[in-house]
Design a protein around this motif. Structure first.
Motif, PDB file in Angstrom:
ATOM      1  N   ASP A 132       0.799  -1.231   0.000  1.00 32.32           N
ATOM      2  CA  ASP A 132       0.000   0.000   0.000  1.00 32.32           C
ATOM      3  C   ASP A 132       0.830   1.279   0.000  1.00 32.32           C
ATOM      4  OD1 ASP A 132      -2.216  -1.565  -0.110  1.00 32.32           O
ATOM      5  OD2 ASP A 132      -3.083  -0.960   1.795  1.00 32.32           O
ATOM      6  N   GLU A 133       1.965   1.252  -0.707  1.00 40.01           N
ATOM      7  CA  GLU A 133       2.721   2.494  -0.897  1.00 40.01           C
ATOM      8  C   GLU A 133       1.911   3.490  -1.700  1.00 40.01           C
ATOM      9  OE1 GLU A 133       5.396   5.311  -3.056  1.00 40.01           O
ATOM     10  OE2 GLU A 133       4.020   3.795  -3.866  1.00 40.01           O
ATOM     11  N   ALA A 135      -1.062   4.169  -1.636  1.00 39.91           N
ATOM     12  CA  ALA A 135      -2.110   4.834  -0.862  1.00 39.91           C
ATOM     13  C   ALA A 135      -1.522   5.787   0.158  1.00 39.91           C
ATOM     14  CB  ALA A 135      -2.990   3.793  -0.171  1.00 39.91           C
ATOM     15  N   GLY A 136      -0.279   6.200  -0.064  1.00 39.98           N
ATOM     16  CA  GLY A 136       0.341   7.136   0.864  1.00 39.98           C
ATOM     17  C   GLY A 136       1.285   6.469   1.842  1.00 39.98           C
ATOM     18  N   CYS A 137       1.953   5.396   1.387  1.00 38.60           N
ATOM     19  CA  CYS A 137       2.975   4.725   2.222  1.00 38.60           C
ATOM     20  C   CYS A 137       2.375   4.186   3.508  1.00 38.60           C
ATOM     21  CB  CYS A 137       4.138   5.662   2.517  1.00 38.60           C
ATOM     22  SG  CYS A 137       4.942   6.355   1.055  1.00 38.60           S
ATOM     23  N   ARG A 138       1.276   3.455   3.404  1.00 42.15           N
ATOM     24  CA  ARG A 138       0.589   2.987   4.605  1.00 42.15           C
ATOM     25  C   ARG A 138       1.187   1.726   5.212  1.00 42.15           C
ATOM     26  NH1 ARG A 138      -5.845   3.603   3.043  1.00 42.15           N
ATOM     27  NH2 ARG A 138      -5.871   5.879   2.785  1.00 42.15           N
ATOM     28  N   GLU A 254      -4.670  17.907  -0.683  1.00 39.25           N
ATOM     29  CA  GLU A 254      -3.306  17.378  -0.668  1.00 39.25           C
ATOM     30  C   GLU A 254      -2.323  18.516  -0.488  1.00 39.25           C
ATOM     31  OE1 GLU A 254      -1.183  14.620  -3.831  1.00 39.25           O
ATOM     32  OE2 GLU A 254      -0.811  16.738  -4.234  1.00 39.25           O
ATOM     33  N   SER A 290      -3.278  10.136   4.352  1.00 38.58           N
ATOM     34  CA  SER A 290      -1.890   9.689   4.282  1.00 38.58           C
ATOM     35  C   SER A 290      -0.976  10.828   4.697  1.00 38.58           C
ATOM     36  CB  SER A 290      -1.523   9.233   2.863  1.00 38.58           C
ATOM     37  OG  SER A 290      -1.651  10.299   1.942  1.00 38.58           O
ATOM     38  N   TYR A 292       3.548  11.360   4.771  1.00 38.83           N
ATOM     39  CA  TYR A 292       4.926  10.889   4.864  1.00 38.83           C
ATOM     40  C   TYR A 292       5.852  12.091   4.772  1.00 38.83           C
ATOM     41  CZ  TYR A 292       4.645  11.041  -0.291  1.00 38.83           C
ATOM     42  OH  TYR A 292       4.442  11.424  -1.592  1.00 38.83           O
ATOM     43  N   GLU A 324       8.782   6.112  -0.029  1.00 32.69           N
ATOM     44  CA  GLU A 324       8.914   5.639   1.352  1.00 32.69           C
ATOM     45  C   GLU A 324      10.239   6.051   1.985  1.00 32.69           C
ATOM     46  OE1 GLU A 324       6.299   1.514   0.895  1.00 32.69           O
ATOM     47  OE2 GLU A 324       8.444   1.500   0.441  1.00 32.69           O
TER      48      GLU A 324
END
Length: 374
Positions: A132-133, A135-138, A254, A290, A292, A324
């Motif tokens: 799930d990168e 989806a915002g590095c989940r 965002e 998300s 990061y 990430e």
């Protein structure tokens, strides 16, 4: 197995972001186990998807992480010349969803396993596979939190996002949120009896526009394009018909931040406006989607110098998209981006990677192995 053969297997798994990933996890786990590699499956809180972490070499010694995500964006858009989840080779190009972003890098990692296992490494090389990168590095934060029990503190992490095999030292951070406003429906001829959720949302939209304009005035970090933090409204939904007072309105926001700024703070003014709306009778739900951090690795950092040695190319200062890598750096692990393919080919029909790009990545991994034998 060669990298192209492994890539064919990986592309065949429709591991779309936000969906269970047991099939691709199971295949990679089985492949690594067949080569006698120590591997840990780290199930995420969702319960139906996992990260994988494998170590080749002495885990008690500081080493290096090769890291990539197993998930891909959906492939339902028009324009594909063939099945996106079946690898197609044509004139040196390998087509399929995820070939560039970023199963090509995963395929090289796995193809290198037999050679790495036989190399008698003095420092370990860890293989990290996240979910799930897109989806915002989940997924990767759950793996990073477990690293102290899995290995000695790493010397660095190489994130294999597509970069044309030129290392990248910095990228912006990102935060995203969804705002849902609920009012009261009714006939448009009696606005006095309803609460128009779209009208209420306009206050937040105006704030977003003003904040975006303010951010464009600085502060600046000129390695980025654009050289300032940014904010936008990405989606907006509401209303049923022109003669019905809209009961619900939803928007997604965002923010992308230069390295000196926490991206989540850029959304704070919008949330403040939204949380004032209940005083006017509206219900408000603010959901963080998300977040990061930015990546910022110094040019003189040992990891940056190492990647220049491994690739023969001076690292690029920065890109504006995110990865990430910033999460590894926030955990105290130096991180850098370097992988095969071109980000311009990602997230579009007929995504492809060039076979020679896989060979260049393989050469980098082999050079890293030689470095770890010294």
């Amino acid at each position: 197995m060669q990298a192209i053969e492994i890539l064919e297997r990986l592309v065949g798994f429709p591991s779309v972001v936000g969906t269970p990933n047991g099939e691709i996890v199971g295949w990679i786990r089985h492949y690594l186990q067949n080569h006698g590699i120590a591997i840990t499956e780290l199930r995420g809180p969702e319960g139906d998807r996992s990260n994988l972490f494998a170590t080749i070499g002495p885990r008690e010694m500081p080493g290096y992480i090769l890291s990539g995500h197993m998930d891909v964006v959906p492939a339902a858009e028009d324009g594909w010349s063939s099945d996106p989840f079946r690898l197609r080779a044509e004139a040196g190009r390998l087509y399929g969803r995820g070939t560039t972003d970023m199963k090509g890098f995963l395929a090289v990692m796995l193809a290198a396993v037999p050679a790495l296992a036989a190399a008698q490494l003095g420092r370990p090389i860890h293989l990290a596979f996240s979910y799930d990168e897109e989806a915002g590095c989940r997924g990767v934060p759950h793996m990073i939190a477990r690293l102290p029990e899995l290995c000695a503190h790493p010397l660095g992490a190489i994130i294999g996002e597509p970069s044309g095999m030129q290392a990248i030292r910095a990228h912006k951070g990102k935060a995203a949120a969804r705002l849902t406003i609920r009012g009261r429906s009714g006939h448009s001829s009696r606005p006095d009896q309803g609460l128009n959720a779209i009208h209420a949302m306009t206050d937040v939209l105006a704030c977003a526009g003003a904040e975006a304009e303010r951010l464009s005035k600085g502060p600046f970090e000129h390695v980025f394009e654009p050289p300032y933090s940014s904010l936008q409204v990405g989606t907006l939904k509401g209303g049923q018909a022109v003669n019905i007072i809209p009961e619900t309105c939803e928007a997604e926001f965002e923010a992308r931040a230069i390295s000196a700024i926490d991206p989540a703070t850029l959304l704070t003014p919008l949330r403040a406006v939204a949380e004032a709306l209940p005083r006017r009778g509206f219900e408000v739900e603010w959901r963080e989607l998300s977040a990061y951090p930015a990546l910022s690795l110094a040019a003189e950092a040992p990891l940056a110098r190492l990647l220049e040695e491994l690739t023969g190319v001076e690292p690029l200062d920065a890109v504006s998209y995110g990865t990430e890598a910033g999460l590894f750096q926030r955990a105290g692990i130096d991180a850098i981006i370097c992988g095969p393919g071109d980000i311009a080919r990602a997230h579009k029909p007929d995504e492809f990677i060039i076979a020679d790009e896989l060979l260049a990545c393989q050469a980098m991994v082999e050079a890293l192995a030689r470095h770890c034998i010294r």
